[in-house]
Design an enzyme around this catalytic site. Structure first.
Site, PDB file in Angstrom:
ATOM      1  N   ASN A   1       0.775  -1.002  -0.172  1.00 59.60           N
ATOM      2  CA  ASN A   1      -0.003   0.026   0.100  1.00 59.60           C
ATOM      3  C   ASN A   1       1.069   1.276   0.197  1.00 59.60           C
ATOM      4  OD1 ASN A   1      -1.376   2.270   1.109  1.00 59.60           O
ATOM      5  ND2 ASN A   1      -3.145   0.998   1.494  1.00 59.60           N
TER       6      ASN A   1
ATOM      7  N   HIS B   1       0.821   6.233   2.139  1.00 65.09           N
ATOM      8  CA  HIS B   1       1.757   7.144   2.762  1.00 65.09           C
ATOM      9  C   HIS B   1       2.825   7.980   2.029  1.00 65.09           C
ATOM     10  CE1 HIS B   1      -1.256   6.673   5.783  1.00 65.09           C
ATOM     11  NE2 HIS B   1      -1.286   5.476   5.736  1.00 65.09           N
TER      12      HIS B   1
ATOM     13  N   HIS C   1      -5.662   3.551  -1.511  1.00 66.24           N
ATOM     14  CA  HIS C   1      -6.974   3.924  -0.952  1.00 66.24           C
ATOM     15  C   HIS C   1      -7.579   5.221  -1.487  1.00 66.24           C
ATOM     16  CE1 HIS C   1      -9.536   4.335   3.054  1.00 66.24           C
ATOM     17  NE2 HIS C   1     -10.236   4.579   1.693  1.00 66.24           N
TER      18      HIS C   1
ATOM     19  N   ARG D   1      -9.256   8.049  -0.743  1.00 69.69           N
ATOM     20  CA  ARG D   1     -10.367   8.405   0.286  1.00 69.69           C
ATOM     21  C   ARG D   1     -11.413   9.474  -0.189  1.00 69.69           C
ATOM     22  NH1 ARG D   1      -8.719   6.841   6.012  1.00 69.69           N
ATOM     23  NH2 ARG D   1     -10.570   7.974   6.480  1.00 69.69           N
TER      24      ARG D   1
ATOM     25  N   ARG E   1      -6.805  12.428   1.092  1.00 66.53           N
ATOM     26  CA  ARG E   1      -6.107  13.124   2.083  1.00 66.53           C
ATOM     27  C   ARG E   1      -4.651  12.767   1.636  1.00 66.53           C
ATOM     28  NH1 ARG E   1      -7.691  10.422   7.790  1.00 66.53           N
ATOM     29  NH2 ARG E   1      -9.666  11.483   7.131  1.00 66.53           N
TER      30      ARG E   1
ATOM     31  N   GLU F   1      -8.631   0.645  -3.031  1.00 68.06           N
ATOM     32  CA  GLU F   1      -9.566   0.563  -1.887  1.00 68.06           C
ATOM     33  C   GLU F   1     -10.291   1.870  -1.921  1.00 68.06           C
ATOM     34  OE1 GLU F   1      -6.871  -1.610   1.657  1.00 68.06           O
ATOM     35  OE2 GLU F   1      -7.101   0.233   1.554  1.00 68.06           O
TER      36      GLU F   1
ATOM     37  N   THR G   1      -8.681   3.333   9.041  1.00 65.97           N
ATOM     38  CA  THR G   1      -9.879   2.519   8.944  1.00 65.97           C
ATOM     39  C   THR G   1      -9.758   1.621   9.885  1.00 65.97           C
ATOM     40  OG1 THR G   1      -9.543   2.786   6.599  1.00 65.97           O
ATOM     41  CG2 THR G   1     -11.044   0.909   7.228  1.00 65.97           C
TER      42      THR G   1
ATOM     43  N   GLU H   1     -11.113  -9.359   3.123  1.00 62.02           N
ATOM     44  CA  GLU H   1      -9.800  -8.989   3.804  1.00 62.02           C
ATOM     45  C   GLU H   1      -9.771  -9.008   5.222  1.00 62.02           C
ATOM     46  OE1 GLU H   1      -6.195  -5.419   3.802  1.00 62.02           O
ATOM     47  OE2 GLU H   1      -7.222  -5.904   1.973  1.00 62.02           O
TER      48      GLU H   1
ATOM     49  N   HIS I   1      -3.601  -4.685   7.838  1.00 62.10           N
ATOM     50  CA  HIS I   1      -3.596  -3.559   8.829  1.00 62.10           C
ATOM     51  C   HIS I   1      -2.643  -3.742  10.043  1.00 62.10           C
ATOM     52  CE1 HIS I   1      -5.762   0.116   9.401  1.00 62.10           C
ATOM     53  NE2 HIS I   1      -5.691   0.223  10.742  1.00 62.10           N
TER      54      HIS I   1
END
Length: 261
Positions: free
Chosen positions: A23, A26, A59, A61, A65, A86, A117, A167, A210
């Site tokens: 992922n 970030h 993801h 959002r 963000r 996502e 999340t 998931e 996660h």
């Protein structure tokens, strides 16, 4: 280039091995902190591919963000591994998915005030809407995944609505271990194992993610029903210290170790 159709539900380059979805959200968080073009999430995705990632997770959002619409465009055009998109189960996200048709779509809970999340989607409480929501995504050829807790009701509901994948949320397990609650973490691990077995028995492909780190990934990776782990925040943080490729290679090594035992 709408590539990325081969991959996550097909035989692997590494038969029998657990897939790693990296992922890259970030990287975009750091970029957006300065409002510039650096660091570029696409560059991170391409490095992750080189380092052995089997897929890239992003993801989008509602508040944008971190990942932005232009990032999704760039990833879809350039990736040779599958993109795992996502997003929340909103009309806007549905339209974006239908435009891009990524290999896989994972529906996640999302509230604007959340930092991340948590907990997973309430599929059993929203069954009728989610059945209708994912129907056009399935028709478009996307593999639809539900990000859920290991609660059997959520797993069974995911199978009923026609999802291809679940998931399982490993956040609580990760937190319990980090806080030194070893016995509670063991209980949570057992519940995740039972959830993975149930999902596999319902012919769902089982992923997990996660809060996974080098220190906690191996017991999760050892769950035989799991096909894929999605890991992001820790790897991007670790990349600051050791570089992105070595950070991913070390995670890959630990996942393989857990499977080889």
């Amino acid at each position: 280039g709408k590539r990325g159709k081969a991959g996550m539900n097909h035989p692997l380059k590494r038969p029998g091995k657990l897939r790693l979805g990296v992922n890259i959200d970030h990287v975009a968080t750091v970029r957006n902190a300065r409002g510039s073009a650096w660091p570029d999430p696409l560059r991170a995705a391409l490095l992750a591919e080189t380092a052995g990632a089997d897929g890239i997770t992003a993801h989008l959002r509602e508040d944008r963000r971190h990942i932005r619409d232009a990032d999704i465009e760039a990833l879809m055009a350039a990736l040779t591994v599958p993109l795992y998109f996502e997003g929340a189960a909103t009309t806007e996200m549905q339209a974006i998915v239908l435009r891009h048709r990524p290999h896989a779509v994972c529906l996640v809970p999302e509230k604007r005030e959340e930092r991340t999340t948590e907990g997973g989607l309430d599929v059993s409480g929203d069954q009728a809407r989610l059945t209708d929501y994912i129907a056009p995504l399935r028709e478009a050829g996307c593999r639809v995944s539900m990000f859920i807790s290991h609660d059997p009701r959520q797993i069974e509901a995911s199978a009923r609505i026609g999802a291809a994948v679940v998931e399982l949320h490993t956040g609580l397990y990760s937190e319990l271990l980090a806080d030194g609650h070893a016995a509670l973490a063991e209980r949570e691990l057992a519940a995740l194992q039972a959830g993975a077995e149930l999902a596999a028995s319902l012919e769902l492909e089982v992923h997990a993610g996660h809060g996974l780190t080098y220190d906690n990934v191996e017991p999760i990776a050892a769950i035989p029903e799991l096909a894929e782990l999605n890991i992001g925040h820790f790897l991007i943080g670790e990349a600051i210290f050791r570089g992105l490729e070595p950070a991913i290679e070390e995670m890959r090594r630990r996942m393989d170790l857990a499977r080889d035992r």
